[in-house]
Design an enzyme around this catalytic site. Sequence first.
Site, short mmCIF file in Angstrom:
data_model
loop_
_atom_site.label_atom_id
_atom_site.label_comp_id
_atom_site.label_asym_id
_atom_site.label_seq_id
_atom_site.Cartn_x
_atom_site.Cartn_y
_atom_site.Cartn_z
CB CYS A 54 12.81 -106.02 22.51
SG CYS A 54 11.61 -104.69 22.32
CB ALA A 57 13.43 -101.23 21.54
NE ARG A 88 17.06 -93.54 19.52
CZ ARG A 88 16.90 -93.24 18.24
NH1 ARG A 88 15.75 -92.78 17.79
NH2 ARG A 88 17.90 -93.40 17.39
CG HIS A 186 18.77 -101.12 14.32
ND1 HIS A 186 19.93 -101.43 14.96
CD2 HIS A 186 18.09 -100.29 15.15
CE1 HIS A 186 19.98 -100.82 16.12
NE2 HIS A 186 18.87 -100.13 16.26
FE1 CFM Z 1 23.10 -96.12 16.21
FE2 CFM Z 1 23.92 -96.13 18.47
FE3 CFM Z 1 21.54 -97.22 17.82
FE4 CFM Z 1 21.91 -94.55 17.73
FE5 CFM Z 1 20.81 -94.29 20.19
FE6 CFM Z 1 22.81 -95.91 20.85
FE7 CFM Z 1 20.46 -96.96 20.26
MO1 CFM Z 1 20.77 -95.58 22.44
S1 CFM Z 1 23.95 -94.42 17.30
S2 CFM Z 1 20.94 -95.87 16.37
S3 CFM Z 1 20.81 -92.87 18.55
S4 CFM Z 1 23.52 -97.88 17.40
S5 CFM Z 1 22.26 -94.04 21.66
S6 CFM Z 1 24.99 -96.16 20.27
S7 CFM Z 1 21.78 -97.52 21.78
S8 CFM Z 1 19.14 -95.40 20.85
S9 CFM Z 1 19.89 -98.38 18.76
#
Ligand code: CFM
Length: 535
Positions: A54, A57, A88, A186
């Site tokens: 989500c 997250a 994580r 993000h």
């Molecule tokens: Fe970038 Fe990723 Fe992500 Fe990531 Fe991660 Fe991920 Fe993620 Mo899991 S590199 S930041 S450190 S998009 S592995 S492939 S899914 S936590 S949001």
Amino acid sequence: METKDKIQQMLDAYPAKTMKNRRKHIFIKDSLQGEQHIEADTRTVPGTMTNRGCCYAGCKGVVLGPLKDMVHVVHGPIGCSYYTWGTRRNKADADDDGKNFINYIFSTDMQESDIVFGGEPKLEKACMEAYEIFKPNAMTISSTCPVGLIGDDVHAVARRVQEKTGMTTFAVSCEGYKGVSQSAGHHIANNKLMTEVIGKGEKEVEGKFKVNILGEYNIGGDGWEIGRILDKIGYTVISVMTGDGSYETLKNANQADLNLIQCHRSINYIAEMIETKYGAPWMKVNFIGVESTVQSLRDMAKYFGDEELAEKTEEVIKEELKEIKDVIAEYREQCKGKTAFLFVGGSRAHHYQNLLAEIGIETVAAGYEFGHRDDYEGRKVIPTIKTNADNKNIESITVEKDEKNYKVYLSPEKYEELKKEIPLGEYKGMISDMKDGSIVIDDLNHYETEAIVEMLKPDLFCSGIKDKYIAHKMGIFAKQLHSYDYSGPYAGFKGAVIFAKDVSAGLNTPTWGYITPPWKISPVLEGELGGEGTC
Ligand code: CFM
């Protein structure tokens, strides 16, 4: 049956509307068809088992959480905290001030009465308590779904806490339901870090060749391995966003001469905003895989155009390669000819393809949980991406040139000239690196996971905890590319060796031949619907 027909067969099991939706998220790469488009960053079909997370997250869990010297207060029911506590593997060590709080989770433990009467007093009390106990360098407040529903003013609470303590405190409206995945979080976190932290530092950072590493979260220690290499060459890494990162270092990120982007999806917004506001360009790098690491280091040397730096870069590359060459070759012997299916968040399904190829493993299918079209097709498609109700829901901010702190790093001519050689302000996406005949799939669900594993019979399935054991029950080795299981680092030179060792061990264990999946023993579950006492 051809792969194309098998995919159609997989889709045929859906109701017509779902099939129409899902077929836009999957295709077989075929260069003869020219540009192939994929639908991405749109709503998951309700009822399908997605791997996505989500908004909260993505904001608190991914981008803000790793900032170690801050306390990140979660305003919400305890589950939102409990299930994001330590899941994580973004590692961190305290800096000189000894402040590292990432092993904690801070929650207001919202109850029914807070929902009815409002949770602001409780939140303020929680923030003050955390401040008294931990004296962090700064504090964030993250909103979970109920906060948005009842309208608690988290921003006002943050202002009051800041007034009372003098500590930078800001709140983020990252309610879980916003957007279609963690990707929304993000973006929201990027905006806040830009307006509340970056550029607030007052001390000038000493050093030559100053860089920030963006989108590197130090999973399993990846950031430490990258830092080791850059340090050896002579770079000054001002801040890492955000693995093993801190409020104290992030404040000075505006002083870097170049921003390196590892994970484009999670942090390209900050890179763009820094360029507009402070002038430093950004460049796409990939420190996963030996060749990719070497290429990224050479691109960086080209950007700075310093002879001594270029020489040192080559010297370090030579030294590092010498150490790992033979070991990698050995693992390659053990893994060559195998195939892999990758399904990870928004960048790793691309980044790991080179490393796998280096140990002789071909990627036959790959996809992202929440990547956008540009992560698949390259940034050139950004102007053509349609906005919808879900992404309009996410605040988009514009920054302006900071006249006082803006620096010109490259003349426009030099920028254009360099752009022809190195990925300055550019990301070409995953599809261009994939072979014809391979499958590209977006927001894979659990039914499709099984269908594709069945269809392609890959030797290796790289995904996460939610689907790892499905593959294991099917007798296929599954490696978690989010958490690296319990291993790592996998980045850089030393990381490549650890990855090769882990993959080789997993592929070559005889275990897989001994597994009989439960559905082979009792393929049909029997039961009765209804009856006395059921509702
Ligand atoms: Fe970038 Fe990723 Fe992500 Fe990531 Fe991660 Fe991920 Fe993620 Mo899991 S590199 S930041 S450190 S998009 S592995 S492939 S899914 S936590 S949001």
